[in-house]
Every structure is written in C-alpha cells, then in structure tokens.
Motif scaffolding. Structure first.
Motif, PDB file in Angstrom:
ATOM      1  N   SER A   1       0.815  -5.231  18.758  1.00 42.55           N
ATOM      2  CA  SER A   1      -0.466  -4.455  19.421  1.00 42.55           C
ATOM      3  C   SER A   1      -0.894  -5.046  20.705  1.00 42.55           C
ATOM      4  CB  SER A   1      -1.759  -4.936  18.588  1.00 42.55           C
ATOM      5  OG  SER A   1      -2.988  -4.469  19.296  1.00 42.55           O
ATOM      6  N   ALA A   2      -1.326  -4.456  21.683  1.00 45.99           N
ATOM      7  CA  ALA A   2      -1.635  -4.840  23.102  1.00 45.99           C
ATOM      8  C   ALA A   2      -2.976  -5.695  23.071  1.00 45.99           C
ATOM      9  CB  ALA A   2      -1.907  -3.925  23.971  1.00 45.99           C
ATOM     10  N   ASN A   3      -3.652  -6.022  22.217  1.00 47.95           N
ATOM     11  CA  ASN A   3      -4.708  -6.683  21.986  1.00 47.95           C
ATOM     12  C   ASN A   3      -5.104  -7.097  20.564  1.00 47.95           C
ATOM     13  OD1 ASN A   3      -6.166  -4.580  20.666  1.00 47.95           O
ATOM     14  ND2 ASN A   3      -7.706  -4.279  22.117  1.00 47.95           N
ATOM     15  N   LYS A   4      -6.010  -8.066  20.545  1.00 46.98           N
ATOM     16  CA  LYS A   4      -6.263  -8.451  19.353  1.00 46.98           C
ATOM     17  C   LYS A   4      -6.820  -7.726  18.252  1.00 46.98           C
ATOM     18  CE  LYS A   4      -6.096 -13.732  20.415  1.00 46.98           C
ATOM     19  NZ  LYS A   4      -5.200 -13.819  19.256  1.00 46.98           N
ATOM     20  N   LYS A   5      -7.723  -6.706  18.781  1.00 46.48           N
ATOM     21  CA  LYS A   5      -8.964  -5.955  18.194  1.00 46.48           C
ATOM     22  C   LYS A   5      -8.103  -5.121  17.021  1.00 46.48           C
ATOM     23  CE  LYS A   5     -11.768  -1.983  19.013  1.00 46.48           C
ATOM     24  NZ  LYS A   5     -12.334  -0.731  19.741  1.00 46.48           N
ATOM     25  N   TRP A   6      -7.036  -4.404  17.523  1.00 44.23           N
ATOM     26  CA  TRP A   6      -6.466  -3.803  16.351  1.00 44.23           C
ATOM     27  C   TRP A   6      -5.566  -4.412  15.347  1.00 44.23           C
ATOM     28  CZ3 TRP A   6      -8.685   0.573  15.470  1.00 44.23           C
ATOM     29  CH2 TRP A   6      -9.359   1.139  16.648  1.00 44.23           C
ATOM     30  N   MET A   7      -5.202  -5.867  15.864  1.00 45.84           N
ATOM     31  CA  MET A   7      -4.645  -6.318  14.713  1.00 45.84           C
ATOM     32  C   MET A   7      -5.605  -6.732  13.734  1.00 45.84           C
ATOM     33  SD  MET A   7      -1.569  -7.554  14.100  1.00 45.84           S
ATOM     34  CE  MET A   7      -0.413  -7.439  15.274  1.00 45.84           C
ATOM     35  N   GLU A   8      -6.785  -7.504  14.194  1.00 46.41           N
ATOM     36  CA  GLU A   8      -7.924  -7.815  13.367  1.00 46.41           C
ATOM     37  C   GLU A   8      -8.289  -6.430  12.564  1.00 46.41           C
ATOM     38  OE1 GLU A   8      -9.207 -10.608  12.813  1.00 46.41           O
ATOM     39  OE2 GLU A   8      -8.092 -11.560  14.194  1.00 46.41           O
ATOM     40  N   TYR A   9      -8.337  -5.415  13.058  1.00 47.01           N
ATOM     41  CA  TYR A   9      -8.600  -3.946  12.345  1.00 47.01           C
ATOM     42  C   TYR A   9      -7.478  -4.099  11.169  1.00 47.01           C
ATOM     43  CZ  TYR A   9      -8.294   0.985  11.117  1.00 47.01           C
ATOM     44  OH  TYR A   9      -8.473   2.164  10.569  1.00 47.01           O
ATOM     45  N   LEU A  10      -6.516  -4.354  10.997  1.00 46.81           N
ATOM     46  CA  LEU A  10      -5.703  -4.279  10.098  1.00 46.81           C
ATOM     47  C   LEU A  10      -5.539  -5.327   9.136  1.00 46.81           C
ATOM     48  CD1 LEU A  10      -2.227  -2.771  11.738  1.00 46.81           C
ATOM     49  CD2 LEU A  10      -3.733  -1.517  10.263  1.00 46.81           C
ATOM     50  N   ILE A  11      -5.920  -6.438   9.662  1.00 46.81           N
ATOM     51  CA  ILE A  11      -6.359  -7.730   8.641  1.00 46.81           C
ATOM     52  C   ILE A  11      -7.619  -7.464   8.017  1.00 46.81           C
ATOM     53  CG2 ILE A  11      -6.813  -9.943   8.819  1.00 46.81           C
ATOM     54  CD1 ILE A  11      -5.444 -10.321  11.165  1.00 46.81           C
ATOM     55  N   GLN A  12      -8.296  -6.854   8.559  1.00 41.60           N
ATOM     56  CA  GLN A  12      -9.631  -6.475   7.805  1.00 41.60           C
ATOM     57  C   GLN A  12      -9.593  -5.501   6.658  1.00 41.60           C
ATOM     58  OE1 GLN A  12     -12.802  -5.546  10.920  1.00 41.60           O
ATOM     59  NE2 GLN A  12     -12.710  -7.785  11.600  1.00 41.60           N
ATOM     60  N   LYS A  13      -8.547  -4.740   6.933  1.00 41.76           N
ATOM     61  CA  LYS A  13      -8.312  -3.479   6.175  1.00 41.76           C
ATOM     62  C   LYS A  13      -7.350  -3.947   4.927  1.00 41.76           C
ATOM     63  CE  LYS A  13      -9.866   0.522   7.818  1.00 41.76           C
ATOM     64  NZ  LYS A  13     -10.578   1.499   7.244  1.00 41.76           N
ATOM     65  N   GLY A  14      -6.852  -5.208   5.094  1.00 44.30           N
ATOM     66  CA  GLY A  14      -5.835  -5.857   4.185  1.00 44.30           C
ATOM     67  C   GLY A  14      -4.696  -5.223   4.263  1.00 44.30           C
ATOM     68  N   THR A  15      -4.218  -4.613   5.276  1.00 48.58           N
ATOM     69  CA  THR A  15      -2.942  -4.011   5.412  1.00 48.58           C
ATOM     70  C   THR A  15      -2.173  -5.098   5.713  1.00 48.58           C
ATOM     71  OG1 THR A  15      -3.867  -2.106   6.334  1.00 48.58           O
ATOM     72  CG2 THR A  15      -1.506  -2.319   6.737  1.00 48.58           C
ATOM     73  N   ILE A  16      -2.323  -5.818   6.485  1.00 46.64           N
ATOM     74  CA  ILE A  16      -1.479  -7.546   6.871  1.00 46.64           C
ATOM     75  C   ILE A  16      -2.268  -8.436   6.700  1.00 46.64           C
ATOM     76  CG2 ILE A  16      -0.176  -6.293   8.603  1.00 46.64           C
ATOM     77  CD1 ILE A  16      -1.836  -7.468  10.600  1.00 46.64           C
TER      78      ILE A  16
END
Length: 251
Positions: A74-89
């Motif tokens: 990702s080009a920022n932490k926001k969308w990585m955190e999105y996937l972490i919160q979703k439980g995808t990663i």
C-alpha cells in the motif's frame, strides 16, 4: 465429448498456471520498482510473479472481497490498517518498506514564473486556466497527502474546487503529461521517471503525514513468504533506491 474434454483440459492447465504464479497487488506508484524486483526474484528463484497495480484503496477492497493476492503493498498505512481490522491480514505479517515525497509537477506548456507553494497567489495564478491533477482526496493516498499539505499551507479552501481527481496517482500524472491539466501533485518517484513533466517544487514533508509504504503477506504460502523476505533484502532495497524511494532500515 471431445470438446468437453478439451475445455476441461484448458481450465485445468489455466488453473495450474495461475496456481504456479505469485500474485503481488501493489500501489500504482510502485509499478516500476515492483516490476524490476519481480524480475530479479524470478531470475533467482524461477517463481513467476503476476503484478496487479492500482489505487491502494481499490486494491485493498478487492483483496477484502477475495481477490487472490499473495502480497499487498500500500502507499499508506490507512488501507493496510483497513485489511488488518477486517481480519484479512495480521499486523505481524505487515511491515514498512519505503518512504516517498510529494511534489508539484508542470507540463511543457507552463511558463517559467517562480512558484511558492505557501503563497495563495502562486496557486491561483497557476490554476487560472487549468486544474490541478491529484489522486482522489478521500481515498487515494497521494490525494490524501495532497489535501493535508494544501490544508497545512493554507490554500485548500481556494483550490478544492480547482482539482481534477484521478483514481490513482499514475492517472493524475498522465493528465499533466497529456496536457489536460497544467500542473499536478504526485509522488517524486513518478515524476522522476516522466520525460513529459518538470518538478517545480517539493511540498514540505512537515505539511502532511509521512508517506510510508507498508507491505504484507496475504497468503502465507512458501512462495509468498520467499517474496516477502526478498523485499527486505539489499537486492530489493537497491531497486527501490534506484527508483527514488527511501528504504526503511536499509543497510
């Protein structure tokens, strides 16, 4: 019967070929670097890498809906955190690999008049007959950073109606390259590798959140883990540096 058998074989071999490929979903601003890294990885391991580039938000949503990604950058932490919160990663499978800078670029038709990014009149003068190409300011990382910078510089209210929004930073750059807008706000790495634009100023790093690129394992297969570790190696870091990125924890 023969036709059905043929179709079944095509499907089987297509599925087998796809299964043998490692899929890396990466922010569009990483296109050149990840293509280069993927080639080096293939040369050393024989593992083919299929790359998918796009806006970080779009890729994250696709992965959350089941897109077959093995690695996400990702080009920022926001969308990585999105996937972490979703439980995808998981957070344990994500790490920061690079940083970038934000610049204002101009096309060939722009005059050579001095430009001061903190001066409202400078921006107004540049946008009298054109718009500013940017990534979408509510979802595309480059656009989010651009909005933060313009707000910090005190020019957002004047400029927010003069934006030409794009789905990712490469599209924003293309608008300037094609002369559809006179200027744009893009990453330094993209501007450096375009012959059709000139960097007229670099926006202060203090005017926006740090531009950090996190990478994560989506699939913990052996091949995916090999590529993830390869991203941390000096080979990959040298490629990132070559394309203008600042690597994190580089040796």
């Amino acid at each position: 019967m023969i036709r059905s058998l043929f179709i079944a074989l095509v499907v089987f071999f297509s599925a087998s070929s796809a299964a043998d490929s490692l899929k890396v979903y990466a922010a569009s601003s990483m296109t050149n670097a990840i293509q280069d890294i993927s080639k080096r990885f293939y040369d050393q391991t024989g593992i083919k890498v299929v790359t998918v580039f796009g806006g970080s938000a779009s890729l994250a949503r696709q992965i959350d809906k089941g897109a077959p990604a093995d690695i996400y950058i990702s080009a920022n932490k926001k969308w990585m955190e999105y996937l972490i919160q979703k439980g995808t990663i998981t957070s344990e499978n994500a790490t920061d690999i690079a940083r970038n800078r934000l610049v204002v670029v101009a096309g060939a038709n722009l005059s050579d008049e001095p430009f001061d990014s903190s001066n409202k009149q400078s921006w107004v003068s540049l946008t009298q007959n054109s718009r500013i190409a940017v990534g979408q300011t509510d979802s595309v990382p480059a656009g989010i950073y651009a909005k933060q910078s313009l707000q910090t510089l005190g020019v957002w209210e004047v400029l927010k109606s003069r934006l030409a929004s794009a789905n990712n930073v490469r599209f924003a750059l293309a608008l300037v390259e094609r002369g559809e807008t006179d200027i744009g706000i893009v990453y330094r790495t993209d501007a450096l590798y375009s012959d059709a634009v000139t960097i007229i100023t670099e926006l202060p790093e203090s005017s926006h959140d740090p531009i950090v690129y996190p990478a994560a394992l989506v699939n913990e297969s052996e091949d995916a883990q090999m590529f993830f570790k390869f991203l941390m190696r000096n080979d990959a870091k040298q490629v990132l540096n070559k394309y203008g990125f600042q690597t994190i924890n580089s040796n």
